[in-house]
Design a protein around this motif. Structure first.
Motif, PDB file in Angstrom:
ATOM      1  N   UNK A  14      15.283  -3.057  -1.230  1.00 48.83           N
ATOM      2  CA  UNK A  14      14.052  -3.803  -0.978  1.00 48.83           C
ATOM      3  C   UNK A  14      13.186  -3.124   0.063  1.00 48.83           C
ATOM      4  N   UNK A  15      13.803  -2.629   1.122  1.00 52.56           N
ATOM      5  CA  UNK A  15      13.069  -1.910   2.163  1.00 52.56           C
ATOM      6  C   UNK A  15      12.440  -0.634   1.604  1.00 52.56           C
ATOM      7  N   UNK A  16      13.153   0.024   0.699  1.00 51.34           N
ATOM      8  CA  UNK A  16      12.626   1.246   0.099  1.00 51.34           C
ATOM      9  C   UNK A  16      11.386   0.944  -0.749  1.00 51.34           C
ATOM     10  N   UNK A  17      11.412  -0.144  -1.500  1.00 44.97           N
ATOM     11  CA  UNK A  17      10.246  -0.526  -2.308  1.00 44.97           C
ATOM     12  C   UNK A  17       9.079  -0.896  -1.396  1.00 44.97           C
ATOM     13  N   UNK A  19       8.505   0.315   1.565  1.00 49.58           N
ATOM     14  CA  UNK A  19       8.001   1.589   2.084  1.00 49.58           C
ATOM     15  C   UNK A  19       7.200   2.328   1.009  1.00 49.58           C
ATOM     16  N   UNK A  20       7.659   2.271  -0.233  1.00 45.95           N
ATOM     17  CA  UNK A  20       6.930   2.890  -1.337  1.00 45.95           C
ATOM     18  C   UNK A  20       5.549   2.252  -1.483  1.00 45.95           C
ATOM     19  N   UNK A  21       5.489   0.936  -1.376  1.00 50.83           N
ATOM     20  CA  UNK A  21       4.196   0.250  -1.470  1.00 50.83           C
ATOM     21  C   UNK A  21       3.228   0.760  -0.411  1.00 50.83           C
ATOM     22  N   UNK A  22       3.713   0.971   0.793  1.00 48.78           N
ATOM     23  CA  UNK A  22       2.857   1.490   1.866  1.00 48.78           C
ATOM     24  C   UNK A  22       2.479   2.951   1.610  1.00 48.78           C
ATOM     25  N   UNK A  23       3.437   3.734   1.130  1.00 45.95           N
ATOM     26  CA  UNK A  23       3.202   5.163   0.917  1.00 45.95           C
ATOM     27  C   UNK A  23       2.219   5.434  -0.218  1.00 45.95           C
ATOM     28  N   UNK A  31       1.299  13.015  -2.191  1.00 44.45           N
ATOM     29  CA  UNK A  31       0.806  11.903  -3.009  1.00 44.45           C
ATOM     30  C   UNK A  31      -0.654  12.199  -3.353  1.00 44.45           C
ATOM     31  N   UNK A  32      -0.834  13.381  -3.972  1.00 43.07           N
ATOM     32  CA  UNK A  32      -2.187  13.854  -4.265  1.00 43.07           C
ATOM     33  C   UNK A  32      -2.427  14.087  -5.744  1.00 43.07           C
ATOM     34  N   UNK A  36       2.774  13.687  -8.954  1.00 41.87           N
ATOM     35  CA  UNK A  36       3.433  12.835  -7.954  1.00 41.87           C
ATOM     36  C   UNK A  36       3.666  11.446  -8.533  1.00 41.87           C
ATOM     37  N   UNK A  37       2.645  10.916  -9.203  1.00 42.87           N
ATOM     38  CA  UNK A  37       2.776   9.598  -9.835  1.00 42.87           C
ATOM     39  C   UNK A  37       3.823   9.641 -10.945  1.00 42.87           C
ATOM     40  N   UNK A  38       3.833  10.731 -11.714  1.00 41.98           N
ATOM     41  CA  UNK A  38       4.820  10.905 -12.781  1.00 41.98           C
ATOM     42  C   UNK A  38       6.240  10.796 -12.220  1.00 41.98           C
TER      43      UNK A  38
END
Length: 117
Positions: A14-17, A19-23, A31-32, A36-38
């Motif tokens: 849950x913490x990882x998700x 952090x992903x939301x913030x990143x 993340x350019x 990266x999205x793939x």
């Protein structure tokens, strides 16, 4: 394999998700590009694909405790509570499989998208 409990591992996920939301809020290093999205979508698809097994194993754990007569309900509605839990876990496993399929489709769409200079 790990010194963390299942609840601690779920908390870490849950913490990882979170952090992903913030990143993924805006463009930044690593993340350019569409690639990266793939990669992120592919990893999320992998995670979603693992959820049905975890949910099934949770149900088996509770069923084992039920079979050993080790359960009670704080509301004195154990049968209804167990039915709700088992049904919810089954529905969640199906939803996770649907999510995996949708993420695979998204990743497939992203596979041919490239950054234009």
């Amino acid at each position: 394999m790990t010194d963390k409990t299942p609840a601690q591992l779920a908390d870490t996920a849950g913490d990882a998700i979170r952090a992903l939301n913030h990143a993924t809020l805006g463009r930044q290093a690593d993340w350019e590009y569409p690639g990266d999205a793939y990669s992120v979508v592919g990893n999320l698809a992998y995670m979603a694909g693992m959820l049905p097994q975890a949910l099934d194993q949770i149900a088996k754990h509770i069923k084992s405790l039920e079979g050993e007569d080790r359960l009670k309900s704080d509301r004195d509605t154990l049968t209804a509570d167990l039915e709700a839990a088992y049904a919810g876990l089954t529905i969640a496993a199906g939803a996770a499989d649907t999510l995996r399929g949708a993420l695979n489709r998204a990743q497939s769409g992203l596979s041919s998208i490239a950054y234009k200079e």
